[in-house]
Design a protein around this motif. Structure first.
Motif, PDB file in Angstrom:
ATOM      1  N   LEU A   1      34.678  -2.779  22.826  1.00  0.00           N
ATOM      2  CA  LEU A   1      35.989  -3.047  22.246  1.00  0.00           C
ATOM      3  C   LEU A   1      35.847  -3.378  20.768  1.00  0.00           C
ATOM      4  CD1 LEU A   1      37.528  -5.338  25.036  1.00  0.00           C
ATOM      5  CD2 LEU A   1      37.957  -2.908  24.680  1.00  0.00           C
ATOM      6  N   GLU A   2      36.840  -3.027  19.999  1.00  0.00           N
ATOM      7  CA  GLU A   2      36.859  -3.366  18.575  1.00  0.00           C
ATOM      8  C   GLU A   2      38.312  -3.522  18.133  1.00  0.00           C
ATOM      9  OE1 GLU A   2      35.162  -4.297  14.852  1.00  0.00           O
ATOM     10  OE2 GLU A   2      34.392  -4.243  16.892  1.00  0.00           O
ATOM     11  N   LYS A   3      38.665  -4.730  17.703  1.00  0.00           N
ATOM     12  CA  LYS A   3      40.019  -5.042  17.246  1.00  0.00           C
ATOM     13  C   LYS A   3      41.072  -4.622  18.262  1.00  0.00           C
ATOM     14  CE  LYS A   3      38.845  -4.859  12.345  1.00  0.00           C
ATOM     15  NZ  LYS A   3      39.108  -4.247  11.010  1.00  0.00           N
ATOM     16  N   GLY A   4      40.774  -4.892  19.536  1.00  0.00           N
ATOM     17  CA  GLY A   4      41.731  -4.621  20.602  1.00  0.00           C
ATOM     18  C   GLY A   4      41.736  -3.209  21.137  1.00  0.00           C
ATOM     19  N   ASN A   5      40.951  -2.324  20.519  1.00  0.00           N
ATOM     20  CA  ASN A   5      40.901  -0.930  20.944  1.00  0.00           C
ATOM     21  C   ASN A   5      39.623  -0.633  21.716  1.00  0.00           C
ATOM     22  OD1 ASN A   5      43.329   0.162  19.476  1.00  0.00           O
ATOM     23  ND2 ASN A   5      42.172  -0.619  17.725  1.00  0.00           N
ATOM     24  N   VAL A   6      39.696   0.353  22.612  1.00  0.00           N
ATOM     25  CA  VAL A   6      38.506   0.811  23.328  1.00  0.00           C
ATOM     26  C   VAL A   6      37.762   1.801  22.445  1.00  0.00           C
ATOM     27  CG1 VAL A   6      37.635   2.062  25.331  1.00  0.00           C
ATOM     28  CG2 VAL A   6      39.520   0.448  25.606  1.00  0.00           C
TER      29      VAL A   6
ATOM     30  N   SER B   1      32.679 -13.323  46.175  1.00  0.00           N
ATOM     31  CA  SER B   1      33.812 -12.435  45.929  1.00  0.00           C
ATOM     32  C   SER B   1      33.345 -11.007  45.664  1.00  0.00           C
ATOM     33  CB  SER B   1      34.618 -12.937  44.724  1.00  0.00           C
ATOM     34  OG  SER B   1      35.087 -14.251  44.948  1.00  0.00           O
ATOM     35  N   PRO B   2      34.171 -10.015  46.016  1.00  0.00           N
ATOM     36  CA  PRO B   2      33.814  -8.614  45.739  1.00  0.00           C
ATOM     37  C   PRO B   2      33.953  -8.252  44.257  1.00  0.00           C
ATOM     38  CG  PRO B   2      35.972  -8.736  46.774  1.00  0.00           C
ATOM     39  CD  PRO B   2      35.405 -10.122  46.819  1.00  0.00           C
ATOM     40  N   LEU B   3      34.659  -9.105  43.485  1.00  0.00           N
ATOM     41  CA  LEU B   3      34.863  -8.868  42.054  1.00  0.00           C
ATOM     42  C   LEU B   3      34.634 -10.174  41.306  1.00  0.00           C
ATOM     43  CD1 LEU B   3      35.823  -7.173  39.611  1.00  0.00           C
ATOM     44  CD2 LEU B   3      38.181  -7.743  40.270  1.00  0.00           C
ATOM     45  N   VAL B   4      33.709 -10.150  40.343  1.00  0.00           N
ATOM     46  CA  VAL B   4      33.346 -11.370  39.613  1.00  0.00           C
ATOM     47  C   VAL B   4      33.369 -11.111  38.113  1.00  0.00           C
ATOM     48  CG1 VAL B   4      31.587 -13.140  39.269  1.00  0.00           C
ATOM     49  CG2 VAL B   4      31.861 -12.107  41.516  1.00  0.00           C
ATOM     50  N   PHE B   5      33.922 -12.070  37.375  1.00  0.00           N
ATOM     51  CA  PHE B   5      33.908 -12.022  35.912  1.00  0.00           C
ATOM     52  C   PHE B   5      33.078 -13.184  35.372  1.00  0.00           C
ATOM     53  CE2 PHE B   5      37.745  -9.706  36.994  1.00  0.00           C
ATOM     54  CZ  PHE B   5      37.735  -8.651  36.085  1.00  0.00           C
ATOM     55  N   PHE B   6      32.215 -12.883  34.423  1.00  0.00           N
ATOM     56  CA  PHE B   6      31.472 -13.906  33.702  1.00  0.00           C
ATOM     57  C   PHE B   6      31.818 -13.756  32.229  1.00  0.00           C
ATOM     58  CE2 PHE B   6      28.741 -13.231  37.460  1.00  0.00           C
ATOM     59  CZ  PHE B   6      28.606 -14.545  37.898  1.00  0.00           C
ATOM     60  N   ASP B   7      32.544 -14.724  31.693  1.00  0.00           N
ATOM     61  CA  ASP B   7      32.982 -14.654  30.298  1.00  0.00           C
ATOM     62  C   ASP B   7      32.117 -15.578  29.451  1.00  0.00           C
ATOM     63  OD1 ASP B   7      34.277 -14.301  27.938  1.00  0.00           O
ATOM     64  OD2 ASP B   7      36.212 -15.085  28.585  1.00  0.00           O
ATOM     65  N   GLU B   8      31.203 -14.987  28.661  1.00  0.00           N
ATOM     66  CA  GLU B   8      30.288 -15.742  27.792  1.00  0.00           C
ATOM     67  C   GLU B   8      29.597 -16.846  28.583  1.00  0.00           C
ATOM     68  OE1 GLU B   8      29.569 -14.628  25.047  1.00  0.00           O
ATOM     69  OE2 GLU B   8      31.252 -13.640  24.091  1.00  0.00           O
TER      70      GLU B   8
ATOM     71  N   GLY C   1      29.106  -4.374  31.307  1.00  0.00           N
ATOM     72  CA  GLY C   1      28.988  -5.275  30.176  1.00  0.00           C
ATOM     73  C   GLY C   1      30.121  -4.999  29.208  1.00  0.00           C
ATOM     74  N   ILE C   2      30.874  -6.035  28.842  1.00  0.00           N
ATOM     75  CA  ILE C   2      31.987  -5.899  27.906  1.00  0.00           C
ATOM     76  C   ILE C   2      31.558  -6.516  26.586  1.00  0.00           C
ATOM     77  CG2 ILE C   2      34.420  -6.409  27.471  1.00  0.00           C
ATOM     78  CD1 ILE C   2      34.797  -6.719  30.494  1.00  0.00           C
ATOM     79  N   ILE C   3      31.474  -5.686  25.542  1.00  0.00           N
ATOM     80  CA  ILE C   3      30.951  -6.153  24.272  1.00  0.00           C
ATOM     81  C   ILE C   3      31.908  -5.833  23.137  1.00  0.00           C
ATOM     82  CG2 ILE C   3      28.558  -5.932  25.035  1.00  0.00           C
ATOM     83  CD1 ILE C   3      28.338  -3.360  23.460  1.00  0.00           C
ATOM     84  N   GLY C   4      31.708  -6.516  22.015  1.00  0.00           N
ATOM     85  CA  GLY C   4      32.544  -6.300  20.838  1.00  0.00           C
ATOM     86  C   GLY C   4      32.435  -7.483  19.898  1.00  0.00           C
ATOM     87  N   SER C   5      32.906  -7.312  18.687  1.00  0.00           N
ATOM     88  CA  SER C   5      32.877  -8.385  17.694  1.00  0.00           C
ATOM     89  C   SER C   5      33.822  -9.506  18.109  1.00  0.00           C
ATOM     90  CB  SER C   5      33.288  -7.840  16.321  1.00  0.00           C
ATOM     91  OG  SER C   5      32.561  -6.680  15.993  1.00  0.00           O
ATOM     92  N   ASN C   6      33.722 -10.650  17.417  1.00  0.00           N
ATOM     93  CA  ASN C   6      34.676 -11.728  17.657  1.00  0.00           C
ATOM     94  C   ASN C   6      36.085 -11.223  17.381  1.00  0.00           C
ATOM     95  OD1 ASN C   6      32.668 -13.583  18.285  1.00  0.00           O
ATOM     96  ND2 ASN C   6      32.475 -14.301  16.173  1.00  0.00           N
ATOM     97  N   GLY C   7      37.004 -11.504  18.303  1.00  0.00           N
ATOM     98  CA  GLY C   7      38.376 -11.035  18.153  1.00  0.00           C
ATOM     99  C   GLY C   7      38.597  -9.608  18.597  1.00  0.00           C
TER     100      GLY C   7
END
Length: 299
Positions: free
Chosen positions: A193-198, A138-145, A32-38
């Motif tokens: 993620l936050e402001k482009g940083n991990v 596919s062996p690799l899947v992305f679901f973006d929002e 799960g990839i999470i973070g604020s807008n932007g």
């Protein structure tokens, strides 16, 4: 499956993504990839897919055509019935493809086949695109929002279907979402993620213990509740809530008994992704501020 090193993405002069440490997505990971807008969530996905320019290294062990992706915006021909669009893109006939038939039935999409894309509801459009993604196997899947803009019930239904479909598969799944509850059942690892940083990356349970303790007790943020639990350790939480960190089962029982005696409603959790991420980001921010202060002292 994927290894990322020193990844930087810029939009003009603005740094949208700046990943210094090495990150690896392994085969079978559910991330799960999470973070604020932007925060850089969609930017990261686009960089991995090669849709935008970047500096650094992204090593992917499979060919680009073996990756499937559901992006935030998906546009299709609107003048044809959706069944013909589906057959044209997938290069198969619904009547002759048992797997496609199963997916259509699995997502309750039969009644939509004769509609045009423009006439589908938001949930139906998402179901259509998800069917197209899952058909690729596919062996690799992305679901973006994948459920953005949908009501709670529809979001829950779609995520339940996706989770169920991949239950027995070793597919590597990366899901970008700002709905934390969507990740409860499917995500095993969390990338914050936050402001482009991990901020952090690891197994969900490990991150919870790192930032929240053994468990947390959640109550409404009121003056009376604050007075009742004033002796216990509180951690960051949404403004309307109080989160009490419990180091062990004995402390947890003491807090719950106190709340029961005072007739306070509460929720107990050992995997709350939202509160975990809030505290992870707070810790990350404190670390940055501490670094700035140390540099100033050195000067």
């Amino acid at each position: 499956m994927i290894t990322i090193n020193n990844l930087t993405v810029k939009y003009g002069e603005q740094v949208a993504l700046n990943i210094k440490s090495s990150i690896t997505f392994k085969k079978g990971d559910r991330i799960g990839i999470i973070g604020s807008n932007g925060a850089g969530k969609s930017t990261l996905v686009k960089a991995i897919l090669g849709l935008i320019n970047y500096q650094g290294k992204i090593h992917i062990e499979i060919k680009p055509e073996q990756i499937a992706a559901h992006m935030q915006e998906n546009n299709y021909v609107e003048t044809m019935k959706i069944k013909y669009v589906m057959e044209a893109i997938l290069n198969t006939k619904i009547k002759k493809n048992r797997k496609l038939q199963e997916l259509i039935e699995f997502f309750n999409f039969e009644r939509c086949l004769n509609k045009k894309f423009s006439n589908l509801s938001g949930g139906q459009k998402q179901r259509f695109t998800i069917i197209m993604v899952l058909m690729q196997d596919s062996p690799l899947v992305f679901f973006d929002e994948v459920t953005s803009g949908l009501d709670f019930e529809t979001r829950q239904q779609l995520m339940s279907k996706i989770t169920q479909w991949y239950e027995e598969k070793d597919t590597t799944i990366c899901i970008v979402s700002h709905y934390y509850e969507e990740l409860d059942n499917i995500a095993e690892k969390i990338l914050i993620l936050e402001k482009g940083n991990v901020v952090d990356f690891g197994y969900k349970d490990d991150l919870f213990r790192k930032y929240c303790g053994n468990s947390i007790i959640i109550i409404a943020n009121t003056e009376s509740n604050m007075a009742i639990i004033k002796e216990f350790k509180k951690i960051e939480a949404p403004e309307h809530l109080i989160a009490i960190s419990c180091d062990d089962d004995d402390e947890e029982m003491d807090i719950m008994k106190l709340l029961v005696i005072n007739d306070v409603n509460f929720k107990r959790s050992n995997n709350d992704i939202e509160i975990m991420s809030i505290n992870a980001k707070a810790s990350f921010k404190r670390g940055l501020e501490g670094g700035v202060r140390n540099e100033c002292k050195a000067i």
